[in-house]
Scaffold this active site. Structure first.
Site, PDB file in Angstrom:
ATOM      1  N   HIS A  67     -10.681   1.055 -17.274  1.00  0.00           N
ATOM      2  CA  HIS A  67     -10.297  -0.316 -16.909  1.00  0.00           C
ATOM      3  C   HIS A  67      -9.971  -1.147 -18.156  1.00  0.00           C
ATOM      4  O   HIS A  67      -8.890  -1.739 -18.264  1.00  0.00           O
ATOM      5  CB  HIS A  67     -11.440  -0.964 -16.119  1.00  0.00           C
ATOM      6  CG  HIS A  67     -11.163  -2.351 -15.657  1.00  0.00           C
ATOM      7  ND1 HIS A  67     -10.652  -2.632 -14.410  1.00  0.00           N
ATOM      8  CD2 HIS A  67     -11.287  -3.551 -16.275  1.00  0.00           C
ATOM      9  CE1 HIS A  67     -10.494  -3.940 -14.281  1.00  0.00           C
ATOM     10  NE2 HIS A  67     -10.876  -4.532 -15.405  1.00  0.00           N
ATOM     11  N   GLU A  68     -10.891  -1.159 -19.093  1.00  0.00           N
ATOM     12  CA  GLU A  68     -10.692  -2.005 -20.280  1.00  0.00           C
ATOM     13  C   GLU A  68      -9.537  -1.477 -21.142  1.00  0.00           C
ATOM     14  O   GLU A  68      -8.812  -2.258 -21.758  1.00  0.00           O
ATOM     15  CB  GLU A  68     -11.983  -2.117 -21.099  1.00  0.00           C
ATOM     16  CG  GLU A  68     -13.200  -2.665 -20.334  1.00  0.00           C
ATOM     17  CD  GLU A  68     -12.971  -4.005 -19.644  1.00  0.00           C
ATOM     18  OE1 GLU A  68     -12.119  -4.792 -20.090  1.00  0.00           O
ATOM     19  OE2 GLU A  68     -13.656  -4.258 -18.621  1.00  0.00           O
ATOM     20  N   HIS A 124      -6.437  -3.043 -19.886  1.00  0.00           N
ATOM     21  CA  HIS A 124      -6.258  -4.394 -20.447  1.00  0.00           C
ATOM     22  C   HIS A 124      -5.743  -4.298 -21.888  1.00  0.00           C
ATOM     23  O   HIS A 124      -4.846  -5.037 -22.308  1.00  0.00           O
ATOM     24  CB  HIS A 124      -7.589  -5.148 -20.472  1.00  0.00           C
ATOM     25  CG  HIS A 124      -8.020  -5.720 -19.146  1.00  0.00           C
ATOM     26  ND1 HIS A 124      -7.224  -6.568 -18.409  1.00  0.00           N
ATOM     27  CD2 HIS A 124      -9.165  -5.582 -18.433  1.00  0.00           C
ATOM     28  CE1 HIS A 124      -7.873  -6.928 -17.305  1.00  0.00           C
ATOM     29  NE2 HIS A 124      -9.044  -6.340 -17.296  1.00  0.00           N
ATOM     30  N   GLU A 127      -5.084  -8.096 -14.659  1.00  0.00           N
ATOM     31  CA  GLU A 127      -5.929  -7.251 -13.817  1.00  0.00           C
ATOM     32  C   GLU A 127      -5.097  -6.145 -13.159  1.00  0.00           C
ATOM     33  O   GLU A 127      -5.613  -5.069 -12.880  1.00  0.00           O
ATOM     34  CB  GLU A 127      -6.601  -8.154 -12.767  1.00  0.00           C
ATOM     35  CG  GLU A 127      -7.944  -7.726 -12.281  1.00  0.00           C
ATOM     36  CD  GLU A 127      -8.991  -7.428 -13.345  1.00  0.00           C
ATOM     37  OE1 GLU A 127      -8.948  -7.997 -14.459  1.00  0.00           O
ATOM     38  OE2 GLU A 127      -9.868  -6.612 -13.059  1.00  0.00           O
TER      39      GLU A 127
HETATM   40 ZN    ZN Z   1     -10.547  -6.600 -15.773  1.00  0.00          ZN
END
Ligand code: ZN
Length: 494
Positions: free
Chosen positions: A259-260, A263, A289
């Site tokens: 997830h990170e 980003h 997101e």
């Molecule tokens: Zn996030």
């Protein structure tokens, strides 16, 4: 022009200083240093804000206005971003803003204690005050159609209650029955292997494997550890992420890192022309997101992904896991299980959690509430959508930090991110064989497409402009609904 450029550089530098103190506080500072770091973070944060609404900024904007059309892309972008910020926030009287900031700082501590002690009443008055301040500030700032639109626009420019009502309407009519079909069905997913002990040393090697597969440039980035995982960017050359290792749940860090890293890729892939300016970051929370969830869910929870990393992963995990197949990993990564806690929710039920918060926030901002009824209202909605009831307010209305910080209008970005990700997947799928690419570990090809269409622009384009430029349409929830139906029909053999 020169003054404007210097001013925006100064704002960017102050913002970075604030971020750096926050990074230090959350990843490195020992307990006794944290309060000092928090103070410095807040000092530079306030300075940043004050520069954005300063008389100097107003002068620059006024002088630039008549000549802005003839300027280069970066100057025009900076002008637009600064003008919006100035128009939004200079209308709030400084004394009231300061009082509000103090209230919010105290509220965080009160919320933390209330959550720990399951004592909503201890936090209720402060929360009520925060809501009333927000309603008042919307009054100063003005709004179109619905007061909540002003707050939404802070996180997702252009988003409206009208669009979100339609969006969540579709989400509700799709996910609620799909969830019921799954929970009524006989098929259970065996996830017991997730609890097997995996040392932190091994998990660090897994993190490295995942970051390499996804193509995170560690020459300009790094991975640290913190209580809750997050990403921080100081512009394209300094993009950092964190994770949290649990020795009895190694999946937790795997999906945090995916997830990170999503980003981080967005932040690392902005075009050089906007590097280190105020434009050198993601355009909105929702689009940000969408990138994190694209790498976490669309790529990281696909069968093809687990096929690709299986051999390397097993080498790290060793004999303790030799009975676990690719299919086991895939099914465990996609297990659906209604839970009370948003941050632990699976991909299918996640948006239901957001819907609960959206419906309540709208009501709060309209001023139609009695603060003491909030826990009951929360529990009723959780029961209606997820079929479970919180037995404490700690696991209910008090679970998330956002409201203590006055962040109303933020939650919908999470769901919008899921929906944008599914929409991007549909467009991408028309141009390339995504599954085939993932199976061969050619994620760079997918990232290049995302860089060309999304990442490189930073804040130069607004969310709807980005999406429209790809296929000529706006946010379209159909893609998200289809994606969920297809995926969970496969996982659960419906
Ligand atoms: Zn996030």
């Amino acid at each position: 022009m020169e003054r404007f450029k210097q001013l925006t550089d100064r704002i960017a530098a102050f913002a970075s200083a604030s971020t750096l103190f926050s990074w230090d506080m959350l990843t490195a500072a020992p307990k006794g240093s944290r309060a000092t770091m928090a103070k410095l973070e807040s000092f530079f944060g306030t300075e940043t804000f004050m520069l954005c609404i300063s008389d100097e900024m107003k002068q620059c904007l006024d002088e630039l206005e008549p000549i802005i059309d003839g300027q280069d892309m970066v100057t025009k972008g900076l002008y637009k971003v600064c003008k919006k910020e100035y128009d939004n926030f200079h209308k709030i009287p400084i004394q009231e803003q300061e009082k509000y900031n103090q209230l919010v700082a105290k509220a965080y501590i009160a919320w933390e204690a209330a959550k720990k002690n399951n004592d909503f009443a201890a936090f209720a008055d402060m929360l009520d005050e925060i809501i009333r301040y927000n309603i008042k500030f919307i009054g100063y700032r003005g709004y179109k159609e619905h007061p909540y639109n002003t707050l939404l626009d802070d996180y997702e420019p252009g988003m409206t209650v009208k669009q979100l009502d339609a969006f969540f309407g579709r989400v509700k009519e799709t996910i609620v029955p799909l969830l019921k079909k799954i929970t009524d069905g006989k098929k259970a997913v065996d996830t017991s292997f997730r609890k097997r002990h995996v040392s932190i040393e091994k998990q660090k090697r897994i993190s490295r494997l995942l970051m390499d597969v996804l193509g995170y440039d560690l020459d300009r980035g790094m991975l640290a550890e913190s209580e809750h995982p997050f990403t921080q960017s100081f512009g394209r050359n300094v993009v950092r992420i964190t994770t949290h290792y649990h020795e009895d749940d190694f999946f937790s860090s795997i999906f945090s890192v995916l997830h990170e890293t999503g980003h981080a890729l967005y932040e690392q892939n902005t075009m050089e022309d906007i590097g280190e300016t105020l434009l050198d970051t993601g355009t909105s929370m929702g689009i940000h997101e969408s990138q994190s969830r694209f790498y976490e869910n669309v790529i990281g929870r696909s069968y093809a992904f687990w096929e690709y990393i299986y051999k390397d992963l097993m080498e790290i995990l060793g004999d303790d896991f030799k009975d676990v197949t690719v299919r086991h990993f895939y099914e465990a990564a996609n297990e659906v299980k209604p839970s009370l806690i948003r941050i632990e929710a699976d991909e299918l039920t996640y948006s239901l959690h957001i819907m609960v918060r959206y419906e309540i926030e709208k009501q709060l901002v309209e001023g139609k509430y009695d603060i003491k009824d909030l826990p009951a209202l929360w529990n009723e909605k959780i029961r209606e959508y997820l079929g479970i009831i919180p037995d404490t307010d700690t696991a209910g209305v008090l679970q998330d930090v956002h409201w203590s910080g006055g962040s109303f209008g933020y939650f919908p970005s999470y769901s919008l991110g899921n929906a944008y990700a599914a929409q991007l997947l549909a467009y991408l799928g028309k141009e390339m064989d995504i599954e085939g690419l993932i199976r061969e570990g050619k994620i760079g090809t997918i990232t290049k497409w995302l860089r060309d269409h999304i990442h490189q622009y930073g804040r130069l384009k607004e969310p709807s402009e980005l999406i429209r430029a790809i296929a000529g349409e706006e946010l379209n929830v159909d893609y998200y609904v289809e994606y969920l139906n297809k995926k969970f029909t496969d996982v659960y053999g419906l």
